[in-house]
Motif scaffolding. Structure first.
Motif, mmCIF file in Angstrom:
data_model
loop_
_atom_site.group_PDB
_atom_site.id
_atom_site.type_symbol
_atom_site.label_atom_id
_atom_site.label_comp_id
_atom_site.label_asym_id
_atom_site.label_seq_id
_atom_site.Cartn_x
_atom_site.Cartn_y
_atom_site.Cartn_z
ATOM 1 N N UNK A 196 27.184 9.226 -11.112
ATOM 2 C CA UNK A 196 26.483 10.451 -11.485
ATOM 3 C C UNK A 196 24.978 10.199 -11.501
ATOM 4 N N UNK A 197 24.217 11.276 -11.571
ATOM 5 C CA UNK A 197 22.782 11.173 -11.740
ATOM 6 C C UNK A 197 22.518 11.086 -13.234
ATOM 7 N N UNK A 200 12.285 3.599 3.927
ATOM 8 C CA UNK A 200 13.743 3.768 3.910
ATOM 9 C C UNK A 200 14.306 2.968 2.734
ATOM 10 N N UNK A 201 15.168 3.605 1.920
ATOM 11 C CA UNK A 201 15.625 2.983 0.678
ATOM 12 C C UNK A 201 16.605 1.843 0.917
ATOM 13 N N UNK A 202 17.473 1.981 1.917
ATOM 14 C CA UNK A 202 18.454 0.934 2.187
ATOM 15 C C UNK A 202 18.954 1.092 3.618
ATOM 16 N N UNK A 203 19.371 -0.035 4.218
ATOM 17 C CA UNK A 203 19.914 -0.023 5.575
ATOM 18 C C UNK A 203 21.280 -0.716 5.556
ATOM 19 N N UNK A 254 24.117 3.747 -1.802
ATOM 20 C CA UNK A 254 23.757 5.157 -2.044
ATOM 21 C C UNK A 254 23.486 5.400 -3.530
ATOM 22 N N UNK A 255 24.384 4.918 -4.392
ATOM 23 C CA UNK A 255 24.197 5.184 -5.826
ATOM 24 C C UNK A 255 22.985 4.434 -6.376
ATOM 25 N N UNK A 292 17.488 4.086 -8.629
ATOM 26 C CA UNK A 292 16.099 3.624 -8.566
ATOM 27 C C UNK A 292 15.136 4.801 -8.637
ATOM 28 N N UNK A 293 15.499 5.904 -7.982
ATOM 29 C CA UNK A 293 14.632 7.073 -8.001
ATOM 30 C C UNK A 293 14.540 7.635 -9.413
#
Lengths: 521, 147
Positions: free
Chosen positions: B11-12, B120-123, B137-138, B143-144
């Motif tokens: 969840x956020x 880019x946050x992740x690859x 993704x989570x 982090x955001x």
């Protein structure tokens, strides 16, 4: 007569009962198999500008390749010019960029087009590429009747798997049948459709789905061509197939054997084909790109060798072997050479080409062939029912209602979950892993490719006779509105004026419309 | 289907489920991987907005605004990632959104730092496991939220 390494003489084939070359060709199309003609070693190649790919073509021919096979970049496959806003970043990256006849001239410079056979892997804009190839050959003094090769032109699997469509299915099918009518009348050495399971399998299908969807598409093309007035025996001998050779060795061999048997029986019994060549399922095979791993990439050489061997034991007419570095990029010349050497090794060192269908009669292989056929028959029944007795309508229905994409996505997800749960081992990925994966030496396409291609296109646009281009496009639009007119001659006229692929596609879209897929997970 | 990580849904900030917008950017039609990722994330309890093929940076930004997305997942198999991915990040920033961009597909290792430097946050590379996909993704969202 062939003999073993130790000098034991060999018959062309062994075993009682059905022989290779006998209907329904389960054991092979020809009595002497590879002893009468080895498979064609056709390596798929294309990157950067036409000049870059031309150099690779010459390298492959020098290394003993016996046919050419062209990979186009994504904008070309989608019918968009290099200067279209959607093309940015993709020009020349996953294949060669072809915008106008000028690029096609560079692509085949110095290649004797009446001596080699060429395969062009393109579907949505297939008619335009075919027109360019004919125009280049004729400029070089080679008549269209002397051209041999294959254009993929298999639009149905685009909606099902590869997703490189432009127009909606029915007008696209008109372009397919226009091309079939054209080559049937004027290009006797050409294969106008390569009915392809490769991409269906890469998208995630099972072996039986790959086989069944592909052959169902084949039946759909037969029905479509008959519906525009062609006699089945006029075009069916020029249809060819393209399958995937994946990693499950015996399943693949069963699939290839079942393909020949099903095609022969359906063509004879359902479509009343009388010419024996109409009954023959001739196919090209490519090893499974999706099976290549980025981890421990050298392992891919072994994967490809085993997959190639299954294709040969399954009786393929032509073969592309993937390069070990292709999980992450287009292959380097060195990696592509190793891949070609792999099939030369299968051909000349293993003895696998000495005897036709050497596994025929093995209990397991015969059972597997029957089982794949049984599963395929269930799928044919579904499609036939959906089409109320027409495979063509059944395939259209399956595209419209998401049957094909849904089945493929389900199978892909099932496979992924098995890998993820460790129930299926992928060497170097989820088992036998190391942390020192080396990916040095990948082919890199520089940023200058796109700039060079844009300049080239700009130059062609300014050098050509603009009025002639406009006249040719107007004539094409006029003809597209009349369903009975064959568009091929008009497209050839248009490419000769150096009208670009994107301009010709836009002209056709103005009449045919554009296909947009319903996004479903 | 049961969530991959048991009863606790990602969840956020411990509240609403994460909303992820998934898309293919550009002309490339290879959607096998993205569809697998969509089902994987859905099974892990995320809300998936699947845009599908032939999306542009603008169409993805528009969808993010409309769907109130927390994160963007892009799939790229066209070797155009060095051009197209930074453009996606810029389009998100230009729209005044604070949404991380995660990329999956065919990306040579050498390109990863370039993409990370471009925001880019992740690859995620070929062979990434379901757990790696879900956590990339989570964690990008986490982090955001904490920053």
């Amino acid at each position: 007569m062939a003999e073993t390494m130790s000098g034991i003489p060999l018959e062309p084939s062994y075993g009682p009962g059905l022989q290779p070359g006998q209907y329904p060709f389960t054991r092979g199309l020809y009595p002497n198999g590879y002893q009468s003609k080895l498979w064609t070693m056709r390596m798929f190649a294309g990157f950067g500008t036409a000049t870059d790919t031309n150099a690779r073509f010459h390298a492959l021919l020098r290394a003993g390749g016996t046919g050419l096979s062209t990979a186009f970049d994504m904008p070309t496959l989608m019918g968009r010019d290099s200067d279209h806003e959607w093309s940015q970043g993709e020009v020349g990256r996953a294949g060669v960029a072809v915008d106008t006849l000028a690029d096609m001239e560079d692509l085949f410079a110095g290649v004797e087009l009446d001596k080699v056979t060429t395969s062009m892997t393109i579907n949505g804009p297939a008619a335009i590429c075919m027109a360019m190839y004919v125009a280049v050959a004729e400029k070089n003094g080679v008549g269209r009747a002397d051209l041999g090769g294959t254009i993929q032109n298999d639009i149905l699997k685009e909606y099902q798997a590869q997703k490189e469509y432009i127009f909606p299915p029915r007008p696209s099918m008109r372009l397919v049948t226009d091309l079939v009518r054209f080559t049937t009348a004027e290009m006797p050495r050409w294969h106008p459709v390569s009915i392809s399971g490769y991409h269906i399998r890469e998208a995630g299908s099972t072996a039986a789905q790959e086989l069944a969807f592909t052959l169902a598409n084949g039946f759909a093309y037969v029905e479509a061509a008959m519906a525009v007035g062609l006699d089945v025996d006029d075009f069916a001998p020029r249809l060819s197939f393209f399958f995937n050779a994946h990693s499950d060795f015996f399943e693949e061999i069963g699939k290839f054997r079942a393909a020949r048997r099903i095609w022969a029986t359906w063509m004879k019994n359902r479509y009343d084909a009388a010419n024996p060549r109409s009954l023959m399922c001739r196919f090209h095979t490519q090893t499974a790109g999706v099976s290549l791993t980025a981890q421990q990439p050298e392992n891919n050489i072994a994967r490809v060798a085993l997959q190639a061997l299954s294709a040969v034991l399954g009786g393929t007419q032509s073969l592309h072997t993937d390069s070990y570095d292709e999980a992450l990029a287009l292959p380097t010349e060195r990696a592509a050479r190793i891949a070609l050497r792999t099939q030369q090794l299968v051909a000349h060192e293993t003895g696998a080409a000495s005897v036709v269908d050497p596994l025929g009669g093995a209990h397991f292989v015969e059972w597997m062939t029957d089982e794949i056929e049984r599963q395929a028959n269930e799928i044919f029944e579904h499609i036939d029912r959906q089409g109320r007795g027409s495979m063509l309508e059944g395939v259209y229905a399956g595209i419209d209602d998401g049957y094909f994409v849904g089945e493929i996505a389900d199978a892909a997800y099932r496979f992924e979950r098995e890998v993820n749960a460790g129930r299926r081992i992928i060497v170097g990925v989820n088992e036998f892993t190391e942390n020192d994966d080396d990916e040095a030496g990948l082919l890199s396409i520089g940023h200058d490719t796109e700039e060079m291609q844009l300049k080239r296109l700009q130059q062609v646009r300014s050098d050509r006779d603009g009025a002639a281009v406009q006249a040719a496009l107007a004539a094409l639009i006029q003809a597209a509105r009349q369903p009975d007119v064959n568009l091929m001659p008009l497209i050839i006229d248009a490419v000769r004026t150096y009208a670009s692929e994107g301009e010709i596609v836009a002209a056709l879209e103005s009449v045919f419309g554009t296909y947009v897929e319903t996004a479903v997970v | 289907m049961e969530p991959a990580n048991g009863d606790v849904l990602p969840t956020v900030a411990g509240e609403l489920p994460i909303r992820v917008v998934l898309a293919k950017l550009g002309l490339d039609g290879h959607d096998r991987g993205l569809k697998v990722v969509a089902r994987t994330l859905r099974d892990a309890g995320l809300e998936v907005v699947y845009l599908g093929l032939r999306q542009t940076a603008d169409s993805i930004v528009a969808a993010c605004e409309q769907e109130d997305a927390d994160v963007i997942g892009l799939s790229m198999h066209n070797a155009g990632h060095l051009t197209l991915a930074p453009r996606m990040v810029q389009a998100v920033e230009k729209a005044g959104l604070d949404i991380p961009v995660v990329i999956g597909g065919i990306v040579p290792t050498g390109d990863v730092p370039v993409l990370r430097a471009a925001g880019v946050a992740a690859v995620l590379g070929p062979g990434a496991s379901a757990e790696e996909v879900v956590s990339a993704v989570t964690e990008a969202v986490a982090r955001r939220v904490t920053r």
